[in-house]
Design a protein around this motif. Sequence first.
Motif, short mmCIF file in Angstrom:
data_model
loop_
_atom_site.label_atom_id
_atom_site.label_comp_id
_atom_site.label_asym_id
_atom_site.label_seq_id
_atom_site.Cartn_x
_atom_site.Cartn_y
_atom_site.Cartn_z
N UNK A 60 0.85 -1.21 0.00
CA UNK A 60 0.00 0.00 0.00
C UNK A 60 0.88 1.25 0.00
N UNK A 61 1.93 1.22 0.80
CA UNK A 61 2.83 2.37 0.89
C UNK A 61 3.44 2.70 -0.48
N UNK A 62 3.88 1.68 -1.18
CA UNK A 62 4.62 1.95 -2.42
C UNK A 62 3.72 2.08 -3.65
N UNK A 63 2.41 1.87 -3.48
CA UNK A 63 1.49 2.03 -4.63
C UNK A 63 0.48 3.15 -4.36
N UNK A 141 20.35 -9.21 4.76
CA UNK A 141 20.81 -9.98 5.91
C UNK A 141 22.31 -9.79 6.14
N UNK A 142 23.05 -9.77 5.01
CA UNK A 142 24.50 -9.63 5.13
C UNK A 142 24.95 -8.18 5.13
N UNK A 143 23.99 -7.29 5.33
CA UNK A 143 24.34 -5.88 5.50
C UNK A 143 24.58 -5.12 4.22
N UNK A 144 24.20 -5.72 3.07
CA UNK A 144 24.41 -5.04 1.78
C UNK A 144 23.37 -3.95 1.54
N UNK A 145 23.63 -3.15 0.53
CA UNK A 145 22.75 -2.04 0.20
C UNK A 145 21.64 -2.52 -0.75
N UNK A 146 20.39 -2.39 -0.32
CA UNK A 146 19.27 -2.86 -1.13
C UNK A 146 18.54 -1.72 -1.85
N UNK A 153 10.83 3.98 0.24
CA UNK A 153 9.97 4.15 1.43
C UNK A 153 9.99 2.95 2.37
N UNK A 154 10.35 1.77 1.86
CA UNK A 154 10.30 0.58 2.73
C UNK A 154 11.68 -0.03 2.96
N UNK A 155 12.69 0.62 2.43
CA UNK A 155 14.06 0.06 2.52
C UNK A 155 14.52 -0.16 3.97
N UNK A 156 14.34 0.86 4.79
CA UNK A 156 14.82 0.75 6.18
C UNK A 156 14.09 -0.35 6.94
#
Length: 177
Positions: A60-63, A141-146, A153-156
């Motif tokens: 919902x947030x991203x649409x 999970x391994x701390x990479x940048x997504x 808006x939902x990355x964090x």
Amino acid sequence: MMADNQRIAVCPGSFDPVTLGHVDIIQRAAAVFDRVIVLVSINPTKEPMFSPEERVEMIKTVTKNLPNVEVEASGGLLADFVRSRGATAIVKGLRAVSDFEYEFQMALANKKLCPEAETIFLITRSENMYLSSSMVKQIAYFGGDISDFVPAEIKERIAARLTSLSADSITNEGVEN
Ligand code: PNS
């Protein structure tokens, strides 16, 4: 009040979590259909990381900028949901030949269960060919940048959940989606 002759599509998936690849497919479906219902559905072969409510909330947030897109969750058969909403299409993204057999089987089963609906495949953009929710989960999970894989808006939210998990819950995940 919605017009009776509107074209309704259902975009089903696990969306665990929703990726930029999913958003692209939803946007393109929304440009073709009058109404698009994104359906967070249960894939019995996968152990989800996010609850159905969380997944619905993230989608919902991203649409929110797409007025003809709604988001729901269902624990039942996709075919029953499609019929209950009067939808005429099931829209799915197709990334590679490796997706094909699985999608082909589901499309045939859904055609049998709900003959009035067509499964329509949208070919993914080339930049999303390799993108999957499982890959996003592993990278986070391994701390990479997504940042290049999920909406800003939902990355964090995704990163915070994944960094607090054990390796087991990642390796037990399916590779699709
Ligand atoms: O994103 P996914 O995991 O590839 O999506 C698969 C999904 C959830 C769309 C599929 O498992 C599904 O439709 N589940 C609902 C139950 C159902 O109808 N199963 C039979 C499908 S032929």
